[in-house]
Structures are given as structure tokens and as C-alpha cells.
Write a protein that holds these residues in place. Structure first.
Motif, PDB file in Angstrom:
ATOM      1  N   LEU A   1     -25.754 -40.537  -8.848  1.00 17.68           N
ATOM      2  CA  LEU A   1     -25.689 -39.077  -8.944  1.00 17.68           C
ATOM      3  C   LEU A   1     -26.904 -38.524  -9.695  1.00 17.68           C
ATOM      4  CD1 LEU A   1     -24.056 -36.432  -8.573  1.00 17.68           C
ATOM      5  CD2 LEU A   1     -22.968 -36.930 -10.785  1.00 17.68           C
ATOM      6  N   GLY A   2     -27.258 -39.172 -10.807  1.00 16.00           N
ATOM      7  CA  GLY A   2     -28.433 -38.739 -11.571  1.00 16.00           C
ATOM      8  C   GLY A   2     -29.705 -38.837 -10.743  1.00 16.00           C
ATOM      9  N   ALA A   3     -29.821 -39.917  -9.966  1.00 12.51           N
ATOM     10  CA  ALA A   3     -31.001 -40.071  -9.102  1.00 12.51           C
ATOM     11  C   ALA A   3     -31.047 -38.963  -8.057  1.00 12.51           C
ATOM     12  CB  ALA A   3     -30.968 -41.442  -8.429  1.00 12.51           C
ATOM     13  N   LEU A   4     -29.871 -38.604  -7.518  1.00 11.52           N
ATOM     14  CA  LEU A   4     -29.802 -37.617  -6.441  1.00 11.52           C
ATOM     15  C   LEU A   4     -30.166 -36.217  -6.917  1.00 11.52           C
ATOM     16  CD1 LEU A   4     -28.981 -37.335  -3.440  1.00 11.52           C
ATOM     17  CD2 LEU A   4     -26.654 -36.821  -4.218  1.00 11.52           C
ATOM     18  N   VAL A   5     -29.682 -35.811  -8.086  1.00 10.03           N
ATOM     19  CA  VAL A   5     -29.866 -34.414  -8.509  1.00 10.03           C
ATOM     20  C   VAL A   5     -30.982 -34.224  -9.544  1.00 10.03           C
ATOM     21  CG1 VAL A   5     -27.465 -33.881  -8.002  1.00 10.03           C
ATOM     22  CG2 VAL A   5     -28.100 -34.493 -10.332  1.00 10.03           C
ATOM     23  N   LEU A   6     -31.379 -35.295 -10.232  1.00 11.11           N
ATOM     24  CA  LEU A   6     -32.384 -35.137 -11.286  1.00 11.11           C
ATOM     25  C   LEU A   6     -33.701 -35.855 -10.978  1.00 11.11           C
ATOM     26  CD1 LEU A   6     -30.074 -35.628 -14.418  1.00 11.11           C
ATOM     27  CD2 LEU A   6     -30.871 -33.473 -13.414  1.00 11.11           C
ATOM     28  N   VAL A   7     -33.630 -37.067 -10.430  1.00 16.78           N
ATOM     29  CA  VAL A   7     -34.845 -37.871 -10.248  1.00 16.78           C
ATOM     30  C   VAL A   7     -35.540 -37.549  -8.922  1.00 16.78           C
ATOM     31  CG1 VAL A   7     -35.757 -40.221 -10.064  1.00 16.78           C
ATOM     32  CG2 VAL A   7     -33.897 -39.710 -11.680  1.00 16.78           C
TER      33      VAL A   7
END
Length: 250
Positions: free
Chosen positions: A178-184
Motif C-alpha cells: 500500500l505504501g509503495a502504491l500511494v507514496l513511492v
């Protein structure tokens, strides 16, 4: 289904992690307001020539991606926090995953609306009657489509996170993805070759907000195309999650 939804709602309200993640949303909203305050102060001290080159002070760029992560994490933890005890209470898996999706959608909708309104209220108060380009909404009604679109994207992110958690069956793996999808990925897109940069960036969840709202943006999708991509995220994530939940042993 009604009892299953009530049980899921009671459970998510009683978890300390839920309130900790919401506190994270409040924190990033406050930090976003601080960053905006510093940007406006710098703008006021700049010359008219430099003011014309300032970036737009849009909370969907600085604040809302982090809100999407914190609220979406609640959706992921609805399924990764426990599975076997819930199946003992609700053996029909399609009912259980439907109840979890209903609760995740409600949390995404309410939290998305609250945090989007807070972020845009901060922006409106700090920007005042300053002109474009730093102020993208000369009148407060101009921000309504963006607020509604930001709310929708937080809701969708919560459902996508639920699907990720169902497929991966691991809190760490779901939150990392999720972090990769929306932040990274939105940052990574800037380093791609020009021909691929906008194609890739246009289908990322955080970048769908301005495309849904039809506001000024550099991306490629029309509002109708952005709706199609948004629906595809929900269908793909929840479809794979439902298949995984229905066929795998726990």
C-alpha cells in the motif's frame, strides 16, 4: 449480513490500531497545514516575477497521499488482524468478506470526507484571496469537485487495501505494498523516461483525484477515463481478494 457488519464495526472501533492510524491522519493534516503556511509566507516575500512561477498549493499533492495510507491501513488490518476467529463466527465466507468490504468502504468514505475537508479548509484559510498559480481555487466552490474526488479516492484506497490484505494475508506485506502504491510510485514516476512518465503517473491512485475533478493537471485521463481506472482498482482488488478468501485455507 447485518449482524456480520455490526460485528466488524464493533471490532474495528475497539482496536487501538484504528485510533492510532486515525491519529496519523490528523498528524499529517496538521503537517500539511504547516508546510502550506511556510509556502504562503515564502510567496508573500517573493517578487511578482517569482510569484508567477510558484507551485500550486494543492493538498492532494502533499497531504492526501499520506491520509490515503493511514486510512487504507485500517482497511488492510480488517482482514490481516484476524481471519480464523471471524470464520468461526461467520462461516459463510462471502458474507464475511462482504461485511468487511462494507465496513472498509464506510470508514474510507467518512474518514476521506473529514480529512479532505480539513485539508482544504486549511488551504482555503491560508491562501485567502491570493491569485493563481499558488491558489488553484479563487472561490471556495471551485474546490468542491476536488474535495469530492479526494474523498472517493480515499474510499477506493481503503477497499484496495482490504483486497491486498486478503490476498497477501500479512499485515507487513499489505502495508508495504500500500505504501509503495500511494507514496513511492508517484515519486518514482518522475524518474521514468518522458514517454512513460505521464502514462504511468496517470493511472496511480493519488493522481486520479485531479483527473476525476477535471481540474488543471498534467495527466492524460479525462474524467470518464479516470472513473474507469478507479472502478478497475476496486474490481481487481476486491475480486482477487474474494477469490483468495473463498478458496484458500486459513
Amino acid at each position: 449480513m447485518k449482524d456480520a457488519i455490526a460485528a466488524e464495526w464493533l471490532k474495528v472501533r475497539s482496536l487501538r490500531s484504528t485510533w492510532a492510524l486515525l491519529a496519523g491522519g490528523v498528524l499529517v493534516t496538521g503537517l500539511g497545514a504547516l508546510i502550506l503556511f511556510l509556502l504562503v509566507s515564502s510567496y508573500d516575500a517573493a517578487s511578482p516575477a517569482d510569484q508567477a512561477n510558484y507551485e500550486t498549493a494543492d493538498p492532494t499533492v502533499v497531504t492526501m497521499p499520506f491520509v490515503m495510507f493511514f486510512v487504507g491501513a485500517i482497511g488492510a488490518m480488517l482482514i490481516t488482524g484476524e481471519r480464523t476467529p471471524a470464520l468461526l463466527a461467520v462461516p459463510r465466507r462471502h458474507v464475511l468478506i462482504g461485511a468487511k468490504a462494507a465496513v472498509a468502504g464506510f470508514i474510507g468514505l467518512v474518514c476521506g470526507a473529514v480529512f479532505a475537508l480539513l485539508a482544504f479548509a486549511d488551504a482555503r484559510l491560508l491562501l485567502g484571496d491570493r491569485p493563481k498559480p499558488i491558489n488553484p481555487w479563487p472561490h471556495w466552490t471551485d474546490a468542491v469537485p476536488t474535495v469530492l474526488s479526494a474523498t472517493l479516492i480515499v474510499l477506493v484506497t481503503c477497499l484496495v487495501a482490504l483486497g491486498l490484505g486478503t490476498v497477501m494475508r500479512s499485515t507487513a506485506a499489505a502495508l508495504t505494498t500500500l505504501g509503495a502504491l500511494v507514496l513511492v510510485c508517484p515519486v518514482f514516476a518522475h524518474f521514468l523516461p518522458t514517454v512513460w512518465q505521464l502514462r504511468f503517473a496517470s493511472i496511480l491512485l493519488p493522481n486520479l483525484t485531479p483527473q476525476l475533478a477535471g481540474s488543471d493537471h498534467p495527466y492524460l485521463l479525462s474524467p470518464g477515463g479516470a472513473i474507469g481506472v478507479t472502478v478497475a482498482y476496486v474490481v481487481l482488488a476486491l475480486g482477487l481478494g474474494a477469490i483468495s478468501f473463498g478458496r484458500r485455507d486459513f
